[in-house]
Write a protein that holds these residues in place. Sequence first.
Motif, PDB file in Angstrom:
ATOM      1  N   ILE A   1       0.855  -1.184   0.000  1.00 23.22           N
ATOM      2  CA  ILE A   1       0.000   0.000   0.000  1.00 23.22           C
ATOM      3  C   ILE A   1       0.895   1.239   0.000  1.00 23.22           C
ATOM      4  CG2 ILE A   1      -1.842  -1.199   1.251  1.00 23.22           C
ATOM      5  CD1 ILE A   1      -0.929   0.381   3.749  1.00 23.22           C
ATOM      6  N   PRO A   2       0.379   2.404  -0.412  1.00 27.21           N
ATOM      7  CA  PRO A   2       1.194   3.627  -0.366  1.00 27.21           C
ATOM      8  C   PRO A   2       1.520   4.016   1.078  1.00 27.21           C
ATOM      9  CG  PRO A   2      -0.720   3.893  -1.798  1.00 27.21           C
ATOM     10  CD  PRO A   2      -0.930   2.624  -1.039  1.00 27.21           C
ATOM     11  N   VAL A   3       2.787   4.321   1.326  1.00 26.13           N
ATOM     12  CA  VAL A   3       3.244   4.696   2.667  1.00 26.13           C
ATOM     13  C   VAL A   3       4.191   5.882   2.555  1.00 26.13           C
ATOM     14  CG1 VAL A   3       4.600   3.985   4.676  1.00 26.13           C
ATOM     15  CG2 VAL A   3       3.028   2.365   3.615  1.00 26.13           C
ATOM     16  N   ASN A   4       3.984   6.892   3.368  1.00 23.74           N
ATOM     17  CA  ASN A   4       4.966   7.980   3.463  1.00 23.74           C
ATOM     18  C   ASN A   4       5.071   8.549   4.872  1.00 23.74           C
ATOM     19  OD1 ASN A   4       2.678   9.545   3.754  1.00 23.74           O
ATOM     20  ND2 ASN A   4       3.167  10.983   2.093  1.00 23.74           N
ATOM     21  N   ALA A   5       4.421   7.879   5.873  1.00 22.91           N
ATOM     22  CA  ALA A   5       4.497   8.407   7.234  1.00 22.91           C
ATOM     23  C   ALA A   5       4.251   7.293   8.246  1.00 22.91           C
ATOM     24  CB  ALA A   5       3.480   9.537   7.429  1.00 22.91           C
ATOM     25  N   ILE A   6       4.784   7.508   9.427  1.00 16.39           N
ATOM     26  CA  ILE A   6       4.583   6.575  10.531  1.00 16.39           C
ATOM     27  C   ILE A   6       4.385   7.363  11.822  1.00 16.39           C
ATOM     28  CG2 ILE A   6       7.066   6.393  11.045  1.00 16.39           C
ATOM     29  CD1 ILE A   6       6.574   3.425  11.736  1.00 16.39           C
TER      30      ILE A   6
ATOM     31  N   ALA B   1       8.936  10.165   3.494  1.00 17.49           N
ATOM     32  CA  ALA B   1       9.340  10.466   2.121  1.00 17.49           C
ATOM     33  C   ALA B   1       8.419  11.551   1.572  1.00 17.49           C
ATOM     34  CB  ALA B   1       9.264   9.215   1.245  1.00 17.49           C
ATOM     35  N   PRO B   2       8.902  12.341   0.614  1.00 19.83           N
ATOM     36  CA  PRO B   2       8.036  13.373   0.018  1.00 19.83           C
ATOM     37  C   PRO B   2       6.807  12.770  -0.643  1.00 19.83           C
ATOM     38  CG  PRO B   2      10.342  13.731  -0.555  1.00 19.83           C
ATOM     39  CD  PRO B   2      10.263  12.387   0.086  1.00 19.83           C
ATOM     40  N   ASP B   3       7.003  11.627  -1.288  1.00 15.56           N
ATOM     41  CA  ASP B   3       5.899  10.965  -1.976  1.00 15.56           C
ATOM     42  C   ASP B   3       5.708   9.566  -1.401  1.00 15.56           C
ATOM     43  OD1 ASP B   3       5.552  13.115  -3.866  1.00 15.56           O
ATOM     44  OD2 ASP B   3       7.384  12.392  -4.854  1.00 15.56           O
ATOM     45  N   ALA B   4       4.473   9.110  -1.409  1.00 15.17           N
ATOM     46  CA  ALA B   4       4.192   7.766  -0.913  1.00 15.17           C
ATOM     47  C   ALA B   4       4.767   6.728  -1.856  1.00 15.17           C
ATOM     48  CB  ALA B   4       2.686   7.577  -0.771  1.00 15.17           C
TER      49      ALA B   4
ATOM     50  N   LEU C   1       0.148  10.709   4.794  1.00 14.54           N
ATOM     51  CA  LEU C   1      -0.261  11.992   5.355  1.00 14.54           C
ATOM     52  C   LEU C   1      -1.208  12.696   4.399  1.00 14.54           C
ATOM     53  CD1 LEU C   1       2.963  13.550   6.927  1.00 14.54           C
ATOM     54  CD2 LEU C   1       0.899  12.823   8.117  1.00 14.54           C
ATOM     55  N   GLY C   2      -2.336  13.189   4.933  1.00 18.79           N
ATOM     56  CA  GLY C   2      -3.258  13.965   4.132  1.00 18.79           C
ATOM     57  C   GLY C   2      -2.858  15.426   4.110  1.00 18.79           C
ATOM     58  N   ALA C   3      -3.559  16.212   3.314  1.00 20.80           N
ATOM     59  CA  ALA C   3      -3.272  17.641   3.227  1.00 20.80           C
ATOM     60  C   ALA C   3      -3.498  18.330   4.563  1.00 20.80           C
ATOM     61  CB  ALA C   3      -4.148  18.280   2.141  1.00 20.80           C
TER      62      ALA C   3
ATOM     63  N   LEU D   1      -2.694  11.521   9.692  1.00 18.26           N
ATOM     64  CA  LEU D   1      -2.218  10.244   9.163  1.00 18.26           C
ATOM     65  C   LEU D   1      -3.398   9.346   8.820  1.00 18.26           C
ATOM     66  CD1 LEU D   1       0.212   8.300   8.650  1.00 18.26           C
ATOM     67  CD2 LEU D   1      -0.088   7.527  11.008  1.00 18.26           C
ATOM     68  N   ARG D   2      -3.449   8.872   7.564  1.00 20.74           N
ATOM     69  CA  ARG D   2      -4.436   7.870   7.154  1.00 20.74           C
ATOM     70  C   ARG D   2      -3.862   6.501   7.514  1.00 20.74           C
ATOM     71  NH1 ARG D   2      -5.890  12.720   6.522  1.00 20.74           N
ATOM     72  NH2 ARG D   2      -7.189  13.343   4.729  1.00 20.74           N
ATOM     73  N   ASP D   3      -4.312   5.974   8.631  1.00 18.79           N
ATOM     74  CA  ASP D   3      -3.684   4.795   9.233  1.00 18.79           C
ATOM     75  C   ASP D   3      -4.156   3.514   8.552  1.00 18.79           C
ATOM     76  OD1 ASP D   3      -2.341   3.070  10.888  1.00 18.79           O
ATOM     77  OD2 ASP D   3      -3.573   3.469  12.672  1.00 18.79           O
ATOM     78  N   ALA D   4      -3.186   2.690   8.096  1.00 22.76           N
ATOM     79  CA  ALA D   4      -3.498   1.398   7.477  1.00 22.76           C
ATOM     80  C   ALA D   4      -3.369   0.252   8.459  1.00 22.76           C
ATOM     81  CB  ALA D   4      -2.576   1.162   6.288  1.00 22.76           C
ATOM     82  N   VAL D   5      -2.913   0.513   9.674  1.00 18.02           N
ATOM     83  CA  VAL D   5      -2.754  -0.538  10.679  1.00 18.02           C
ATOM     84  C   VAL D   5      -4.098  -0.826  11.333  1.00 18.02           C
ATOM     85  CG1 VAL D   5      -1.688  -1.122  12.891  1.00 18.02           C
ATOM     86  CG2 VAL D   5      -0.347   0.013  11.117  1.00 18.02           C
ATOM     87  N   ARG D   6      -4.422  -2.099  11.447  1.00 18.25           N
ATOM     88  CA  ARG D   6      -5.632  -2.520  12.154  1.00 18.25           C
ATOM     89  C   ARG D   6      -5.276  -2.708  13.633  1.00 18.25           C
ATOM     90  NH1 ARG D   6      -5.003  -6.030   8.135  1.00 18.25           N
ATOM     91  NH2 ARG D   6      -4.752  -7.778   9.596  1.00 18.25           N
TER      92      ARG D   6
END
Length: 733
Positions: free
Chosen positions: A187-192, A246-249, A289-291, A295-300
């Motif tokens: 999945i796209p990732v650029n933040a934690i 990263a700048p981009d996911a 990261l949204g605008a 953080l749009r979290d993908a972890v369940r």
Amino acid sequence: MIADFPFRLLAILVLAVLSAGSTPAGAVASAQVTIDLGAGPVNTFTPAVALGAGVDGHARGDASAIYRPATLRAMRSVGLRPLTYRLRTELGIEAWHWNPRGHWSDRKNAQGYWTSNDHPGAPILTSFGYRLPRRGNTIDQAEDNGYSRLADGDPDTFWKSNPYLDRRYTGEDRHPQWLIADLGQKIPVNAIRISWGIPYAVRYSVQYWDGEDQDLPDGYPEGQWRTFPEGMVTAGGGGDGILRLAPDARPARYLRVLLEASSASAPPGASDPRDALGYAVREVSIGTLGADGELRDAVRHAASRKQQTHFFVSSTDPWHRATDLDPDVEQAGIDRVFASGLTHGLPMLVPVGVLYDTPDNAAALLRYLKRRGYPLRGIELGEEPDGQYIAPEDYGALYLQAVDALRAVDAAVPLGGPSFQSLWDEPMMAWAGTSVAPDRPWLARLLSYLQARGRADDLGFLSFEWYPFDDVCAPVAPYLQQAPARLAEAMANLYQQGLPRSTPLLITEYGYSAFATQAEVDLAGALFNADVVGTFLTQGGSAAYLYGYEPSPLDREPQVDCETWGNNTLFVSDQKRNILARTATYHGARLLARQWAGNPTQAHWLYPARVDGESTDTPPLSAYALQRPDGLWAVLLVNKDPTQPWSVALRFAGPEPDAVAWLQGPADLFQFSAAQYQWRAQGKHGRPRRSRPPEHRVLRAHAPLELQLPPWSLTVIRSGGPPARPDTPVRVR
């Protein structure tokens, strides 16, 4: 040297006794077994050391059900003598209270680090595991009913790495820790977002796996870890913040947080120095990261293995509380096992926890055993660390601390491990890039770690488990025919990784599969186990311990597509462990222990035996030739052809290949096939249609005999022959 004997070919023996419904006469294939006496025996062993079995932890209440006089008599009747005690708590990420009496490091609050009482008192009949509340792994190797605190959705819980990997205990700086998230798909990732506990990491890197995409923990994908462009932190301050990676996911399935320097700070109110060692993380969120900066979290996040995103960690703090008692699992008490008669008065191989326990608790167990006067084959340190993703250097550091604690109690007791889950011959993705040395297989790195510290001799034996077949729905016959070569190759790989050939090898568990399948309770299981013992000893092994000594009910793996029920066990039982039937494994193991082998306390000489077919195809046969202490020859023959009977001619090869001689005296023939055993598959109610001991016949003729091996059968032929024992035997194992 070959003993003075007019060296000749021993009689042509073609072993018959066809099972009912076998291939018609005329379709019988033929082969020749050559026993090579020229170079002497390949191994010398005593059955009271080499042919054993193991007892394990089970569900609550099972110990009292299993350790009943009638059941123990049935278990002892198989003839396997040395015993190993398996440690299920170590697989379940639990600390072992081997004695329910003992003390906590924080006695006032009944929590902290546990040390069992080492003074004999009332006999220990049961012992228990305690779940670790600072657990980081979603999956474990036992009941698999726990979950990771990294994604449980509770800000008050946390994962913490093992403090015994800190410099305070290891004297070394290079033991980085890590946590891995498996997002299930790329999945796209650029933040934690890392919600740190205390102590936290002041230097760490966030990385993604650049390579193959396979399921964990069973997959071993090719690739390498790459640090995100903005994923390196050199002055971390803990807390709870979002880190842009990263700048981009970019697409990623596996993320690793590599922890390289700790704050070495203790949480408020902490009094134990171990509280300040290692790393603590409360929760992890991963995504984009949204605008709005959110953080749009993908972890369940869930307090459930089935519902949460899977996490894997490098180590776990063995800290726990009295309230963490696992109500579902128990181990038979040490005193109960020694009093059961299952040891036959012989030294037992006893485990201590390493990954989820403390050196003090290990030392206390050894003091207790010595005060009781129990004989020990050795101490096995840990259980399946490779299957739990620990780096070999980390296991090595914990291993040496346990060794030092045990040596302070008894400098002479044999120590070893690690009870490999598998014999991997390639590096694992989990700890790739965590060593200053190039990535190499697990054992190679462990040996290098010990050698670099001048501690190679502290690995007094190497133990591993052998369950080679994971696909329980695959056809059985091809697996059986591959099994001897697969084991021989795996053992050769150990030496290729640098294990000294003088190091004793122990198989501390073996069976067809680690998963339930009909093959384990059918004829195939008996054939497989016989090949394991024969191949292992032929390749120089010291002791093999059969898994499944205790009666067990049938089981089925929920994740498989086929309808197959089974278990690694000598006896099919009901849910209360009452024996319902003997399995083929029982009859096969008894054949080896009581008919192939002779006096269990005396030396046996194992000679190489080669099988050649009438065509270029390799026969589906195995042969293992013993000269017993009573002077008799005993040849074990395994026919792994499910439909074809085979004729077999036996001969001895040596310096006088022209001479021919027949058997000296009568021959005993023992044969186990479908004529004696047949399984009726009926789900969890499956049972043998017939379950009889091997057929025994006395062959009195002195001329060549024309007999046959039935399909899927075990045969032992025993008779007099050339007195070929060397003047100087090889080392007795």
